[in-house]
Design a protein around this motif. Sequence first.
Motif, mmCIF file in Angstrom:
data_model
loop_
_atom_site.group_PDB
_atom_site.id
_atom_site.type_symbol
_atom_site.label_atom_id
_atom_site.label_comp_id
_atom_site.label_asym_id
_atom_site.label_seq_id
_atom_site.Cartn_x
_atom_site.Cartn_y
_atom_site.Cartn_z
ATOM 1 N N UNK A 91 0.812 -1.219 0.000
ATOM 2 C CA UNK A 91 0.000 0.000 0.000
ATOM 3 C C UNK A 91 0.845 1.268 0.000
ATOM 4 N N UNK A 92 1.833 1.309 -0.849
ATOM 5 C CA UNK A 92 2.701 2.472 -0.920
ATOM 6 C C UNK A 92 2.711 3.026 -2.331
ATOM 7 N N UNK A 93 3.139 4.273 -2.488
ATOM 8 C CA UNK A 93 3.201 4.894 -3.810
ATOM 9 C C UNK A 93 4.577 5.485 -4.094
ATOM 10 N N UNK A 94 5.538 5.251 -3.223
ATOM 11 C CA UNK A 94 6.915 5.723 -3.370
ATOM 12 C C UNK A 94 7.026 7.234 -3.533
ATOM 13 N N UNK A 95 6.088 7.965 -2.977
ATOM 14 C CA UNK A 95 6.155 9.420 -3.002
ATOM 15 C C UNK A 95 5.661 10.044 -4.287
ATOM 16 N N UNK A 96 5.287 9.260 -5.270
ATOM 17 C CA UNK A 96 4.785 9.792 -6.536
ATOM 18 C C UNK A 96 3.544 8.987 -6.932
ATOM 19 N N UNK A 97 2.375 9.375 -6.414
ATOM 20 C CA UNK A 97 1.185 8.548 -6.636
ATOM 21 C C UNK A 97 0.761 8.435 -8.098
ATOM 22 N N UNK A 98 1.068 9.438 -8.922
ATOM 23 C CA UNK A 98 0.669 9.371 -10.322
ATOM 24 C C UNK A 98 1.675 8.623 -11.181
ATOM 25 N N UNK A 99 2.888 8.465 -10.699
ATOM 26 C CA UNK A 99 3.925 7.833 -11.506
ATOM 27 C C UNK A 99 4.089 6.357 -11.183
ATOM 28 N N UNK A 100 4.187 6.023 -9.916
ATOM 29 C CA UNK A 100 4.419 4.641 -9.508
ATOM 30 C C UNK A 100 3.210 4.096 -8.759
ATOM 31 N N UNK A 101 2.181 3.739 -9.470
ATOM 32 C CA UNK A 101 1.075 3.041 -8.833
ATOM 33 C C UNK A 101 0.910 1.688 -9.501
ATOM 34 N N UNK A 102 0.092 0.842 -8.943
ATOM 35 C CA UNK A 102 -0.039 -0.529 -9.441
ATOM 36 C C UNK A 102 -0.598 -0.565 -10.853
ATOM 37 N N UNK A 103 -1.512 0.333 -11.166
ATOM 38 C CA UNK A 103 -2.109 0.328 -12.501
ATOM 39 C C UNK A 103 -1.095 0.720 -13.572
ATOM 40 N N UNK A 104 -0.300 1.736 -13.313
ATOM 41 C CA UNK A 104 0.700 2.168 -14.284
ATOM 42 C C UNK A 104 1.748 1.091 -14.505
ATOM 43 N N UNK A 105 2.228 0.493 -13.432
ATOM 44 C CA UNK A 105 3.219 -0.565 -13.578
ATOM 45 C C UNK A 105 2.639 -1.798 -14.263
ATOM 46 N N UNK A 106 1.365 -2.082 -14.030
ATOM 47 C CA UNK A 106 0.733 -3.195 -14.733
ATOM 48 C C UNK A 106 0.647 -2.916 -16.225
ATOM 49 N N UNK A 107 0.321 -1.677 -16.592
ATOM 50 C CA UNK A 107 0.265 -1.328 -18.010
ATOM 51 C C UNK A 107 1.642 -1.414 -18.666
#
Length: 67
Positions: free
Chosen positions: A20-36
């Motif tokens: 449940x973390x976003x590494x300080x950049x919620x729009x850049x490193x989230x589960x949906x973006x990495x899945x895409x």
Amino acid sequence: MLAIIAAVVFGFALLLDFLNTNLGAPDLFNAQTLSLIGFLLLALYLAGVGSGARGGRWYRGRRPGRG
């Protein structure tokens, strides 16, 4: 190689989702973006991109015409 990178990206996305973390950049490193990104790499792998150009003729086993 692209399939291995896709597996690493999927694993990283799963880890971020579990923690449940976003590494300080919620729009850049989230589960949906990495899945895409992982799906893109997997699609490129299945399309044959990055497989390398094989020069000449490559045969498996015996070459034809060599009795």
